[in-house]
Design a protein around this motif. Structure first.
Motif, mmCIF file in Angstrom:
data_model
loop_
_atom_site.group_PDB
_atom_site.id
_atom_site.type_symbol
_atom_site.label_atom_id
_atom_site.label_comp_id
_atom_site.label_asym_id
_atom_site.label_seq_id
_atom_site.Cartn_x
_atom_site.Cartn_y
_atom_site.Cartn_z
ATOM 1 N N THR A 170 0.865 -1.105 0.071
ATOM 2 C CA THR A 170 0.106 0.053 0.008
ATOM 3 C C THR A 170 0.983 1.337 0.049
ATOM 4 O OG1 THR A 170 -1.713 -1.101 1.098
ATOM 5 C CG2 THR A 170 -1.874 1.068 1.232
ATOM 6 N N ASP A 171 1.661 1.349 0.970
ATOM 7 C CA ASP A 171 2.688 2.635 0.860
ATOM 8 C C ASP A 171 3.319 2.792 -0.297
ATOM 9 O OD1 ASP A 171 1.545 3.102 3.439
ATOM 10 O OD2 ASP A 171 3.282 1.829 4.541
ATOM 11 N N GLU A 172 3.999 1.651 -0.794
ATOM 12 C CA GLU A 172 5.021 1.964 -1.809
ATOM 13 C C GLU A 172 4.088 2.428 -3.058
ATOM 14 O OE1 GLU A 172 7.327 -0.951 -5.048
ATOM 15 O OE2 GLU A 172 6.398 -1.569 -3.302
ATOM 16 N N TYR A 173 2.858 2.140 -3.194
ATOM 17 C CA TYR A 173 2.117 2.693 -4.458
ATOM 18 C C TYR A 173 0.891 3.747 -4.471
ATOM 19 C CZ TYR A 173 4.042 -1.206 -7.190
ATOM 20 O OH TYR A 173 4.981 -2.080 -7.633
ATOM 21 N N SER A 174 0.972 4.217 -3.128
ATOM 22 C CA SER A 174 0.024 5.449 -2.915
ATOM 23 C C SER A 174 1.233 6.231 -2.347
ATOM 24 C CB SER A 174 -0.809 4.918 -1.728
ATOM 25 O OG SER A 174 0.019 4.842 -0.390
ATOM 26 N N SER A 175 2.469 6.274 -2.565
ATOM 27 C CA SER A 175 3.488 7.383 -2.368
ATOM 28 C C SER A 175 3.191 8.638 -2.887
ATOM 29 C CB SER A 175 4.865 6.796 -2.277
ATOM 30 O OG SER A 175 5.386 6.341 -3.738
ATOM 31 N N TYR A 176 2.577 8.658 -4.054
ATOM 32 C CA TYR A 176 2.442 9.807 -4.818
ATOM 33 C C TYR A 176 1.730 10.873 -4.167
ATOM 34 C CZ TYR A 176 -2.159 8.008 -6.185
ATOM 35 O OH TYR A 176 -3.258 7.471 -6.253
ATOM 36 N N ILE A 177 0.882 10.513 -3.098
ATOM 37 C CA ILE A 177 0.057 11.409 -2.098
ATOM 38 C C ILE A 177 1.064 12.135 -1.329
ATOM 39 C CG2 ILE A 177 -1.769 11.587 -0.387
ATOM 40 C CD1 ILE A 177 -2.960 8.875 -1.273
ATOM 41 N N PRO A 178 1.167 13.407 -1.025
ATOM 42 C CA PRO A 178 2.043 14.289 -0.329
ATOM 43 C C PRO A 178 1.909 13.708 1.006
ATOM 44 C CG PRO A 178 1.119 15.618 -1.918
ATOM 45 C CD PRO A 178 0.166 14.367 -2.040
#
Length: 228
Positions: A170-178
């Motif tokens: 989850t964290d790897e692929y939602s990392s584009y969220i500031p």
């Protein structure tokens, strides 16, 4: 079939009659029921038709997974009606639908609520508006999937996303969220946003029975959803 008149059955053919009634309910009444549940969500100025179109798309889709889902809805109805017929040897179809088919009616209500939540998020500029189907299709055609398949585990209050090796991603692929914005979103929001970033061709879902609303929400957002 007159839905407001009692229908009698010969002993031994209860299941056949129940299946016939269920098929007719799906064919003639399902979308009307969906519209009713959307109305019951409360005032929905200017968005009721959008919610209906999104939810109806799930009910009427003809890919393999959702065709199986249609069969499951028929079975929900058929099982309830068959029990009534076995006891009383007759049934009024409309009465059975209104008073016996609790699981089926709860299913439609969950679909309506999930669709309404998606539309509301999009209207309010939430990050989850990125999950709109058009965005996913554009991304897949232009960039392809980052992962072909993922595993999604749904709990009562949250979700977890894994790759093919069952590593949480989850964290790897939602990392584009500031980072300063991440605290505004629930873990489920981050999982859904990660799914958008990945745009997988297949999503294997586990534990959907724990949270039907979330399961239907995922099915509304993505194709290739397979419930395990």
């Amino acid at each position: 079939m007159d839905f407001d008149m009692p229908v009698s059955v010969v002993s031994g053919s209860e299941k056949e009659l129940a299946d016939a009634i269920a098929a007719e309910i799906i064919e003639k009444y399902e979308l009307k029921l969906l519209r009713r549940y959307i109305t019951e969500l409360g005032p929905l100025p200017d968005v009721g038709d959008e919610i209906y179109a999104l939810a109806a798309g799930l009910l009427e889709a003809d890919d393999d997974e959702l065709t199986d889902y249609r069969k499951k809805r028929c079975e929900m109805i058929s099982v309830s009606i068959a029990e009534r017929i076995k006891s009383f040897k007759s049934v009024i179809p409309r009465g059975a639908l209104n008073f016996l088919c609790d699981d089926y009616r709860a299913e439609l209500a969950a679909i309506a609520a999930a669709a309404a939540e998606l539309i509301a998020e999009e209207r309010h500029g939430d990050i989850c508006c990125l999950i709109a189907g058009e965005y996913i299709e554009r991304r897949m055609h232009s960039m392809g999937s980052k992962l072909i398949a993922v595993h999604l585990v749904i709990g009562e209050d949250s979700m977890s996303l894994y790759d093919g090796h069952w590593t949480e991603i989850t964290d790897e692929y939602s990392s584009y969220i500031p980072s300063e914005d991440r605290s505004r979103y629930t873990r489920s929001d981050l999982v859904l946003s990660a799914l958008v970033d990945i745009a997988p061709r297949s999503i294997y879902v586990y534990g959907g029975e724990n949270n039907l609303k979330m399961l239907r929400r995922v099915q509304l957002m993505f194709s290739g959803v397979m419930v395990q």
